[in-house]
Design a protein around this motif. Structure first.
Motif, PDB file in Angstrom:
ATOM      1  N   TRP A  46       0.796  -1.374  -0.234  1.00  0.00           N
ATOM      2  CA  TRP A  46      -0.004   0.138  -0.035  1.00  0.00           C
ATOM      3  C   TRP A  46       0.785   1.045   0.191  1.00  0.00           C
ATOM      4  O   TRP A  46       1.925   1.388   0.117  1.00  0.00           O
ATOM      5  CB  TRP A  46      -0.866  -0.214   1.004  1.00  0.00           C
ATOM      6  N   HIS A  47       0.323   2.224  -0.345  1.00  0.00           N
ATOM      7  CA  HIS A  47       0.737   3.859  -0.335  1.00  0.00           C
ATOM      8  C   HIS A  47      -0.204   4.482   0.404  1.00  0.00           C
ATOM      9  O   HIS A  47      -1.393   4.317   0.496  1.00  0.00           O
ATOM     10  CB  HIS A  47       1.184   4.195  -1.750  1.00  0.00           C
ATOM     11  N   SER A  48       0.342   5.813   1.178  1.00  0.00           N
ATOM     12  CA  SER A  48      -0.317   6.624   1.398  1.00  0.00           C
ATOM     13  C   SER A  48      -0.120   8.052   0.996  1.00  0.00           C
ATOM     14  O   SER A  48       1.083   8.331   0.494  1.00  0.00           O
ATOM     15  CB  SER A  48      -0.548   6.792   2.982  1.00  0.00           C
ATOM     16  N   LEU A  49      -1.001   9.007   0.596  1.00  0.00           N
ATOM     17  CA  LEU A  49      -0.372  10.096  -0.132  1.00  0.00           C
ATOM     18  C   LEU A  49      -1.498  11.249   0.050  1.00  0.00           C
ATOM     19  O   LEU A  49      -2.682  11.010   0.531  1.00  0.00           O
ATOM     20  CB  LEU A  49      -0.364   9.951  -1.662  1.00  0.00           C
ATOM     21  N   THR A  86      -8.826  -9.833  -6.120  1.00  0.00           N
ATOM     22  CA  THR A  86      -8.325 -10.073  -4.941  1.00  0.00           C
ATOM     23  C   THR A  86      -7.157  -8.854  -4.854  1.00  0.00           C
ATOM     24  O   THR A  86      -6.334  -8.751  -5.634  1.00  0.00           O
ATOM     25  CB  THR A  86      -7.618 -11.291  -4.842  1.00  0.00           C
ATOM     26  N   PHE A  87      -6.810  -8.458  -3.660  1.00  0.00           N
ATOM     27  CA  PHE A  87      -5.880  -7.328  -3.033  1.00  0.00           C
ATOM     28  C   PHE A  87      -5.352  -7.797  -1.893  1.00  0.00           C
ATOM     29  O   PHE A  87      -5.535  -8.167  -1.038  1.00  0.00           O
ATOM     30  CB  PHE A  87      -6.759  -5.957  -2.806  1.00  0.00           C
ATOM     31  N   ASP A  88      -3.975  -7.487  -1.988  1.00  0.00           N
ATOM     32  CA  ASP A  88      -3.105  -7.475  -0.882  1.00  0.00           C
ATOM     33  C   ASP A  88      -3.126  -6.256  -0.012  1.00  0.00           C
ATOM     34  O   ASP A  88      -3.313  -5.279  -0.179  1.00  0.00           O
ATOM     35  CB  ASP A  88      -1.688  -7.429  -1.517  1.00  0.00           C
ATOM     36  N   LEU A  89      -3.374  -7.106   1.311  1.00  0.00           N
ATOM     37  CA  LEU A  89      -3.755  -6.025   2.533  1.00  0.00           C
ATOM     38  C   LEU A  89      -2.315  -5.732   3.304  1.00  0.00           C
ATOM     39  O   LEU A  89      -2.443  -5.092   4.329  1.00  0.00           O
ATOM     40  CB  LEU A  89      -4.560  -6.492   3.454  1.00  0.00           C
ATOM     41  N   ASP A  90      -1.162  -6.158   2.973  1.00  0.00           N
ATOM     42  CA  ASP A  90       0.185  -5.829   3.492  1.00  0.00           C
ATOM     43  C   ASP A  90       0.293  -4.523   3.456  1.00  0.00           C
ATOM     44  O   ASP A  90       0.508  -3.862   2.393  1.00  0.00           O
ATOM     45  CB  ASP A  90       1.266  -6.688   2.691  1.00  0.00           C
ATOM     46  N   GLY A  91       0.429  -3.707   4.534  1.00  0.00           N
ATOM     47  CA  GLY A  91       0.633  -2.297   4.850  1.00  0.00           C
ATOM     48  C   GLY A  91      -0.625  -1.510   4.761  1.00  0.00           C
ATOM     49  O   GLY A  91      -0.428  -0.273   5.061  1.00  0.00           O
ATOM     50  N   ALA A  92      -1.817  -2.125   4.755  1.00  0.00           N
ATOM     51  CA  ALA A  92      -3.028  -1.363   4.690  1.00  0.00           C
ATOM     52  C   ALA A  92      -3.166  -0.633   6.087  1.00  0.00           C
ATOM     53  O   ALA A  92      -3.638   0.373   5.984  1.00  0.00           O
ATOM     54  CB  ALA A  92      -4.272  -2.219   4.303  1.00  0.00           C
ATOM     55  N   ASP A  93      -2.914  -1.470   7.122  1.00  0.00           N
ATOM     56  CA  ASP A  93      -2.868  -0.621   8.274  1.00  0.00           C
ATOM     57  C   ASP A  93      -2.502   0.408   8.417  1.00  0.00           C
ATOM     58  O   ASP A  93      -2.704   1.746   8.811  1.00  0.00           O
ATOM     59  CB  ASP A  93      -2.853  -1.623   9.487  1.00  0.00           C
ATOM     60  N   ALA A  94      -0.902   0.508   8.086  1.00  0.00           N
ATOM     61  CA  ALA A  94      -0.151   1.931   8.264  1.00  0.00           C
ATOM     62  C   ALA A  94      -0.603   2.789   7.392  1.00  0.00           C
ATOM     63  O   ALA A  94      -0.494   3.823   7.661  1.00  0.00           O
ATOM     64  CB  ALA A  94       1.359   1.312   7.968  1.00  0.00           C
ATOM     65  N   ALA A  95      -1.099   2.337   6.001  1.00  0.00           N
ATOM     66  CA  ALA A  95      -1.532   3.284   5.097  1.00  0.00           C
ATOM     67  C   ALA A  95      -2.586   4.166   5.637  1.00  0.00           C
ATOM     68  O   ALA A  95      -2.708   5.374   5.693  1.00  0.00           O
ATOM     69  CB  ALA A  95      -1.550   2.639   3.656  1.00  0.00           C
ATOM     70  N   ILE A  96      -3.619   3.318   5.935  1.00  0.00           N
ATOM     71  CA  ILE A  96      -4.690   3.877   6.414  1.00  0.00           C
ATOM     72  C   ILE A  96      -4.685   4.769   7.811  1.00  0.00           C
ATOM     73  O   ILE A  96      -5.257   5.823   7.975  1.00  0.00           O
ATOM     74  CB  ILE A  96      -5.847   2.684   6.645  1.00  0.00           C
ATOM     75  N   ASP A  97      -4.010   4.219   8.807  1.00  0.00           N
ATOM     76  CA  ASP A  97      -3.482   5.034   9.852  1.00  0.00           C
ATOM     77  C   ASP A  97      -2.838   6.273   9.335  1.00  0.00           C
ATOM     78  O   ASP A  97      -3.369   7.424   9.884  1.00  0.00           O
ATOM     79  CB  ASP A  97      -2.696   4.241  10.745  1.00  0.00           C
ATOM     80  N   ARG A  98      -1.989   6.227   8.538  1.00  0.00           N
ATOM     81  CA  ARG A  98      -1.421   7.526   8.236  1.00  0.00           C
ATOM     82  C   ARG A  98      -2.213   8.455   7.381  1.00  0.00           C
ATOM     83  O   ARG A  98      -2.288   9.848   7.661  1.00  0.00           O
ATOM     84  CB  ARG A  98      -0.276   7.308   7.538  1.00  0.00           C
ATOM     85  N   MET A  99      -3.206   7.919   6.634  1.00  0.00           N
ATOM     86  CA  MET A  99      -4.021   8.764   5.835  1.00  0.00           C
ATOM     87  C   MET A  99      -5.045   9.380   6.885  1.00  0.00           C
ATOM     88  O   MET A  99      -5.421  10.560   6.830  1.00  0.00           O
ATOM     89  CB  MET A  99      -5.012   7.803   5.035  1.00  0.00           C
ATOM     90  N   LEU A 100      -5.546   8.809   8.008  1.00  0.00           N
ATOM     91  CA  LEU A 100      -6.391   9.287   8.908  1.00  0.00           C
ATOM     92  C   LEU A 100      -5.848  10.228   9.743  1.00  0.00           C
ATOM     93  O   LEU A 100      -6.411  11.538   9.984  1.00  0.00           O
ATOM     94  CB  LEU A 100      -7.099   8.124   9.787  1.00  0.00           C
TER      95      LEU A 100
END
Length: 193
Positions: free
Chosen positions: A41-44, A164-178
C-alpha cells in the motif's frame, strides 16, 4: 522473481502517473504529494488548489486497477472505498454505466454485501467503482488486520467479476491517511508524518 524493491522501482513511474489520474473529480488531475510506501500500500495527499484529500491505496495487485480508501478534511470519519480500472480510452461523457451487487470479504471474515456503481467521467481514461456498504466501518477495520481483500461484482446474473487485493501495509497506510486528514481538518494543529 524480482525483489519488491526492484518491482517498485520499475512500477514507480507508472504508479505516480496513476496516482495523479486516480482522483475522480470530473477527470481533473490532482497533484500528488507526501507519498509513502507501506508494504503493498501507499499513503498520499491529493491536492488541487485549496481542495485536499488523503488516500491509502493498493496498486500492485493489478497493472490496470487501483483500490483506494479516501478521506477529506473536516469529514475524516466518513472514508469512501473506491476502485479505479484503466480503460485505455478517454470517456466522452459523465454517467453511471451500471449498478450491480457487490460482495467484499477480508480473509475468512464477514461477507460485506452491498451495491457498486460503475461511473465514467468525461476526459478520464478509466472507470470508477463506488461501493455502498452498510458495514463499511467494519470492513475497513478488517482490512487493517487482514491479509487479503476478496471482491466480487455481479456484472450480470451469471457474470461475476472477481478481484483480490493484498492488504500488507493497509493498516499503516490507512492510519497515516487518517492522521493526516485529522491534522488538516479545521481546528487541527498541523500535519504529522
Amino acid at each position: 522473481m524480482s525483489s519488491p524493491v526492484t518491482r517498485l522501482a520499475r512500477l514507480l513511474p507508472a504508479l505516480l502517473l496513476a496516482l495523479g489520474l486516480a482522483a475522480p473529480v470530473q477527470a481533473t488531475t490532482f497533484n500528488t504529494g507526501n507519498v509513502e510506501a507501506h508494504g503493498a500500500w501507499h499513503s498520499l495527499t491529493l491536492t488541487l488548489g485549496e481542495e485536499r484529500h488523503f488516500r491509502a491505496m493498493e496498486g500492485q495487485s493489478y497493472s490496470d486497477s487501483l483500490l483506494s480508501v479516501n478521506v477529506t478534511p473536516g469529514v475524516c470519519d466518513l472514508p469512501w472505498l473506491e476502485l479505479r480500472v484503466e480503460l485505455d480510452e478517454h470517456q466522452a461523457e459523465d454517467r453511471t454505466v451500471n449498478r450491480v451487487p457487490a460482495d467484499l470479504r477480508v480473509d475468512h471474515e464477514t461477507i460485506h454485501s452491498g451495491r457498486a456503481e460503475f461511473v465514467i467521467e468525461r476526459g478520464d481514461s478509466g472507470f470508477y467503482v463506488h461501493f455502498f456498504l452498510e458495514e463499511q466501518p467494519l470492513l475497513l477495520e478488517e482490512m487493517r488486520s487482514g491479509e487479503t481483500l476478496h471482491l466480487r461484482l455481479m456484472r450480470a446474473e451469471d457474470d461475476p467479476w472477481f478481484m483480490t487485493f493484498d492488504l500488507d501495509g493497509a493498516d499503516a497506510a490507512i492510519d497515516r491517511m487518517l492522521r493526516r486528514c485529522e491534522a488538516a481538518s479545521p481546528n487541527a494543529k498541523g500535519l504529522d508524518g
